[in-house]
Design an enzyme around this catalytic site. Structure first.
Site, PDB file in Angstrom:
ATOM      1  CG  ASP A 157      -1.992   1.033   1.152  1.00  0.00           C
ATOM      2  OD1 ASP A 157      -3.105   0.667   0.735  1.00  0.00           O
ATOM      3  OD2 ASP A 157      -1.729   2.206   1.499  1.00  0.00           O
ATOM      4  CG  LEU A 158       1.492   3.350  -3.703  1.00  0.00           C
ATOM      5  CD1 LEU A 158       1.087   4.228  -4.872  1.00  0.00           C
ATOM      6  CD2 LEU A 158       2.951   2.955  -3.811  1.00  0.00           C
ATOM      7  CG  ASP A 207      -3.636   3.658  -1.420  1.00  0.00           C
ATOM      8  OD1 ASP A 207      -4.417   2.675  -1.407  1.00  0.00           O
ATOM      9  OD2 ASP A 207      -3.560   4.479  -0.489  1.00  0.00           O
TER      10      ASP A 207
END
Length: 413
Positions: free
Chosen positions: A293-294, A336
């Site tokens: 997950d960014l 994301d």
């Protein structure tokens, strides 16, 4: 030995009708097959003239044929022709007449019922005419395959579809076969075999074919047998080629979009779920799953705008692709969030992959443009299923939970 068989017995057992006419043009013999074919007994047609009247009720036509008949018999001693006749019971049949002049001015007339052959030829002609009409209204080409001789003819439009002039193709089946894309030849053989064996009503195939310029195009090939021999073996088939190249390109685009993320080109959640199901029933264990997950995507969007945020996502996708093998699956499952499927990958290798990903993000930050966020990073979590007894869905959830634990640490840090 031959003395045991009378001439009449031989004539009655012949596979063609036999009529004997004397020098006065009276019918003196007619075998039973003539009656079976025409319905007439010898009493009904006791002279050659009466036969002409039955076959040609129109006087002018009768006169014309009689003149030709007499001239050819005199010049050649024989006369062959095919005529439609009305049988005694009103049915029209096509008969082939083979007439030979014998000694003492006698005539031997043989009759062969060719109605079925004529009907097949008529059907072939009508089918070709219908196809030719269809060509005028659509982008299709017609082919005609003589299965017995191996001749394979295109009409002009069929040749043009492949970039050829009609006279550039030598008319051999082998030439057409050589134009088929190598990987599709086995499919064609299978489809033809299924059709010839009666497993399908029509030969239908979608396959690739090489044009004169060397390009590869998709065509839809549809054909049917239109002529068979007495044993039912195929003699001739005709059909059409339809250029479906644009359709196939659109179909491929639609298929790509249905399984890929539009922004990054990575696989999407739908494809990922299919792969997880497939791998769960495979022998490619251990299977490792990495969920990423960014970090701080919202901050990037708020500070630099959504265009920069999209660039942030795309660059992340390229980094993830760069650290995995061709057989691994990288998917974008949310705004994301990314998931990596690693078949035949143990826990220690999966951890090393996570380390490589983090290093690549750090390296990218060091060389990122000035207007790009220097906080380019990703939170990761991984899990490994050692055998098919472990549920990959549960493994996915564990990797996801571990990712969120790491993300909380990164946010605090």
């Amino acid at each position: 030995m031959l003395e045991r068989f009378s001439l009449k017995n031989i004539l009655e057992n012949m596979t063609m009708g036999v009529i004997l006419v004397d020098s006065d043009r009276n019918l003196i013999y007619m075998n039973q097959l003539v009656t079976e074919i025409t319905g007439y007994e010898i009493e009904d047609v006791n002279t050659l003239e009466k036969g002409f009247q039955i076959i040609f009720p129109d006087p002018d036509k009768r006169k014309e044929i009689k003149n030709i008949f007499n001239v050819k018999l005199k010049d050649r001693g024989y006369y062959n022709a095919v005529f439609p006749i009305k049988t005694k019971y009103g049915k029209i049949k096509y008969l082939e007449f083979r007439i030979n002049l014998l000694e003492d001015d006698y005539l031997l007339i043989n009759l062969v019922n060719v109605s079925e052959r004529i009907a097949q030829a008529k059907e072939l002609k009508e089918t070709k005419e219908r196809l030719e009409m269809a060509v005028e209204a659509a982008d299709i080409g017609i082919w005609d395959w003589n299965i017995k001789t191996g001749k394979f003819q295109y009409n002009e439009h069929g040749a043009e579809m492949l970039g050829f002039e009609k006279n550039e193709l030598d008319g051999e089946f082998s030439t057409w076969k050589n134009l088929i894309y190598e990987e599709d030849k086995e499919l064609i053989e299978q489809k033809l075999a299924e059709y010839f064996n009666g497993e399908t009503d029509t030969f239908i195939s979608e396959h690739r074919i090489k044009t004169k310029s060397g390009d590869i195009i998709w065509i839809r090939n549809i054909g049917r047998i239109v002529e068979v021999d007495q044993d039912g073996s195929p003699l001739r088939a005709i059909g059409v080629h339809i250029n479906i190249d644009e359709y196939k390109k659109r179909e491929k685009e639609i298929e790509f979009l249905s399984f890929h993320d539009e922004l990054t080109g990575l696989y999407n959640r739908r494809y990922l779920e299919n792969e997880i199901e497939r791998l769960s029933e495979s022998r490619k264990y251990p299977v490792s799953i990495i969920v990423g997950d960014l970090d701080k995507l919202k901050k990037v969007n708020d500070t630099f705008g959504h265009k920069a945020g999209d660039e942030y996502i795309v660059n992340s996708a390229r980094i993830l692709e760069s650290v995995v093998r061709n057989e691994d699956i990288v998917a974008r499952t949310g705004g994301d969030e990314f998931v990596i499927l690693l078949p035949e990958t143990d826990r220690s290798t999966a951890i090393k992959v996570c380390e490589r990903i983090r290093r690549r993000f750090t390296d990218y930050n060091a060389h990122a443009p000035e207007n790009f966020s220097k906080e380019f990073s990703i939170s990761l979590g991984s899990c490994t299923a050692e055998s098919s007894e472990e549920d990959l869905g549960i493994c996915y959830n564990i990797a996801d939970q571990r990712m969120y634990v790491n993300k909380e640490k990164n946010d605090r840090g």
